[in-house]
Design an enzyme around this catalytic site. Structure first.
Site, short mmCIF file in Angstrom:
data_model
loop_
_atom_site.label_atom_id
_atom_site.label_comp_id
_atom_site.label_asym_id
_atom_site.label_seq_id
_atom_site.Cartn_x
_atom_site.Cartn_y
_atom_site.Cartn_z
N GLY A 204 0.79 -1.21 0.00
CA GLY A 204 0.00 0.00 0.00
C GLY A 204 0.83 1.27 0.00
O GLY A 204 0.42 2.28 -0.56
N PHE A 205 2.03 1.22 0.61
CA PHE A 205 2.83 2.44 0.71
C PHE A 205 4.23 2.26 0.15
O PHE A 205 5.12 3.05 0.44
CB PHE A 205 2.91 2.89 2.18
CG PHE A 205 1.58 3.24 2.75
CD1 PHE A 205 0.98 4.45 2.43
CD2 PHE A 205 0.90 2.36 3.58
CE1 PHE A 205 -0.26 4.78 2.95
CE2 PHE A 205 -0.33 2.68 4.10
CZ PHE A 205 -0.92 3.90 3.78
N GLY A 206 4.45 1.25 -0.65
CA GLY A 206 5.77 1.09 -1.24
C GLY A 206 5.96 -0.27 -1.87
O GLY A 206 5.12 -1.16 -1.74
N ALA A 207 7.07 -0.42 -2.58
CA ALA A 207 7.41 -1.66 -3.25
C ALA A 207 8.53 -2.37 -2.50
O ALA A 207 9.28 -1.76 -1.74
CB ALA A 207 7.84 -1.38 -4.69
N ASP A 319 -2.41 -6.29 11.30
CA ASP A 319 -2.56 -6.58 9.86
C ASP A 319 -2.10 -8.00 9.55
O ASP A 319 -1.29 -8.23 8.66
CB ASP A 319 -1.77 -5.56 9.04
CG ASP A 319 -2.28 -5.48 7.59
OD1 ASP A 319 -3.41 -5.93 7.33
OD2 ASP A 319 -1.54 -4.97 6.73
#
Length: 515
Positions: A204-207, A319
């Site tokens: 969601g916020f990076g690879a 999560d």
């Protein structure tokens, strides 16, 4: 590299005949002969071209430098700091080959206090990247080498915005033996400049990229955040460093290092070769036999037992899902991605968040309404994963019918459980090649953990006790209870209250007893 001297608080350096020397033996490549860099100053009148004064440091005559404020007999510096830095850069790394130089240093110096009754309390020699800069919001107690920003940001609510200014070190990590800070160029080279063929996945916020750290002889996974992606992304980065860097368990992904650089945030993890559980349950990965699946759920349970009960604080992951469960070369489970994790004191138990976070299907329904995060909400997610592993089906999906109705795994398994035919939910790809007792146990514990009422769920320790012994199984109602959650009440200060009400005609049990 730059070398320097730093003094803080009420310390005035007065050197009547200061002698500072530096010996650097540098070898950037095997073919390059070691070289020596040295300097010698008997006074500072002509030193300006090679010495830079930073902070409150000032030339106070030809023969001495004042590093902190204080004039005459007034020696109070008010916590100020100053640096005297030898500024010509010295190469310690070769960009073309990646070779790192070996070097030694030797310093000789004499200091004569201006007032012999004045005793200083802070001085250090240091090596820094070029050009050298004073830390943001540094303070005297840390010799001006570190910033107090991170400590201040985390001293209050782990939901408040934190400062992400470049050069803000994570003091707790750098002072300990945990993950190290990597230079940005090392991680660029390790990933072949973040080449597309090295990309392992996208979050969601990076690879995440595969990398090789040649200096350590280690394959790694590098999670890359963009600093301007979102405030939530920066918050996840800080949370992940703060939480996972202090944890040590065989069923947790190990954080090796981190980096702030070029407006990017990077986390370096051990590379777990068999990717995530999600790939093997629903993708093109290896087919997981029932013994492999049992081993995975037990490993995940052991990780949560450590997080919830065995560490100094309760760590709520928030999560838990197959894509965050990595598998090593022997298909042992390692829980990762602590970007949403929160620390809760054991005697508190519940923390109210400003907004719920997690993944639909795995997120405790009560968290969505009340905003509460607790060990019990992690247990709910654990229960959903147990059912997913046993059934081979995602927690939610669209049914292929005219109405496009929604399939819910927990409701489906609970309905079969109530009919006494729960084994019909077992993954058809197993072709009945499983132990029926352990299959029934995993499903029953999965439903127990995913009970809609968090007060009726087991602790992770109680759930693991049943899983490891294959019984006795919990007694569950034949119909899935449907509790009603009251939303949090707003107080006069605008904060969320911690009270919640629950009522339902079908919620008739308040505890689970073994049968």
């Amino acid at each position: 590299m730059a070398a320097g001297v730093l003094m803080t608080k009420p310390f005035m350096a007065a050197a009547a005949a200061a002698l500072v020397s530096l010996l650097v033996m540098l070898r950037c490549l095997p073919s390059v002969v070691a070289t020596t860099v040295s300097f010698n100053y008997s006074s500072f009148s002509n030193a300006s071209k090679n010495i830079t004064l930073q902070g409150s440091a000032a030339l106070a005559g030809a023969e001495w430098i004042e590093l902190t404020k204080g004039k005459g007999n007034n020696l109070s510096s008010g916590g100020t700091m100053g640096r005297m830095v030898y500024t010509p850069p010295v190469q310690l790394w070769d960009a073309a080959t990646g070779e790192v130089a070996s070097f030694t240093t030797r310093f000789s110096f004499n200091i004569t206090p201006k007032n012999k009754s004045n005793k200083g309390d802070g001085m250090t020699f240091f090596l820094v990247s070029y050009p050298s800069r004073m830390p943001y919001m540094g303070y005297g107690g840390a010799l001006g080498l570190t910033s107090q920003t991170f400590d201040n940001a985390t001293a209050g609510d782990r939901e408040e915005e934190e400062d992400d200014s470049e050069g803000d070190p994570i003091v707790e990590i750098e002072m300990g033996t945990g993950p190290r800070r990597f230079p940005y160029h090392i991680l660029v080279n390790a990933t072949k400049s973040f080449a597309a063929e090295e990309k392992l996945g996208q979050g969601g916020f990076g690879a995440v990229y595969r990398g090789n750290l040649r200096e350590l002889g280690l394959d790694v996974a590098i999670k890359r955040f963009a600093k301007d992606s979102s405030k939530q992304g920066r918050k996840e980065y800080k949370s992940e460093i703060k939480v996972i860097s202090r944890l040590r368990h065989r069923n947790l992904v190990q954080l090796i290092g981190w980096c702030h650089g070029r407006d990017e945030l990077l986390l370096v993890y051990e590379l777990v070769p068999n990717r995530s559980l999600d790939v093997h349950l629903h993708g093109n990965g290896t087919f997981l036999t029932w013994p492999m699946r049992i081993n995975i759920v037990l490993g995940l349970g052991n990780a949560l037992l450590y997080l919830h009960e065995e560490w100094e604080q309760c760590v709520v992951h928030r999560d838990i899902k197959p894509s965050n469960i990595m598998l090593d070369e022997s298909f042992n489970a390692k829980l990762g991605d602590f970007g949403l994790a929160r620390l809760i004191d054991h005697n508190v138990g519940v923390q109210t968040m400003t907004h719920p976070s997690g993944t639909p299907g795995y997120l405790d329904p009560e968290c969505v309404i009340t905003g509460k995060a607790s060990a019990e909400s992690d247990v709910y997610s654990f229960g959903v994963v147990l059912l997913e592993v046993a059934c081979g089906r995602r927690p939610m999906s669209l049914l292929d019918n005219q109405n496009n109705s929604l399939f819910r795994l927990v409701e489906w398994v609970w309905d079969l459980y109530g009919q006494g035919v729960v084994l019909k939910a077992a993954d058809e790809r197993l072709n009945n090649d499983y132990d029926a007792t352990s299959m029934e146990c995993v499903m029953a514990v999965g439903l127990w953990c995913a009970h809609p009422d968090r007060y009726a769920r087991p602790s992770i320790r109680a759930a693991m006790t049943v899983l490891q012994s294959n019984g006795p199984l919990p007694v569950l109602p034949s119909k899935m209870p449907v509790p009603i959650y009251a939303p949090p009440m707003a107080s006069s200060e605008g904060q969320l209250s911690s009270s919640t009400g629950m009522s339902s005609s079908s919620l008739t049990i308040t505890s689970i007893t073994p049968r």
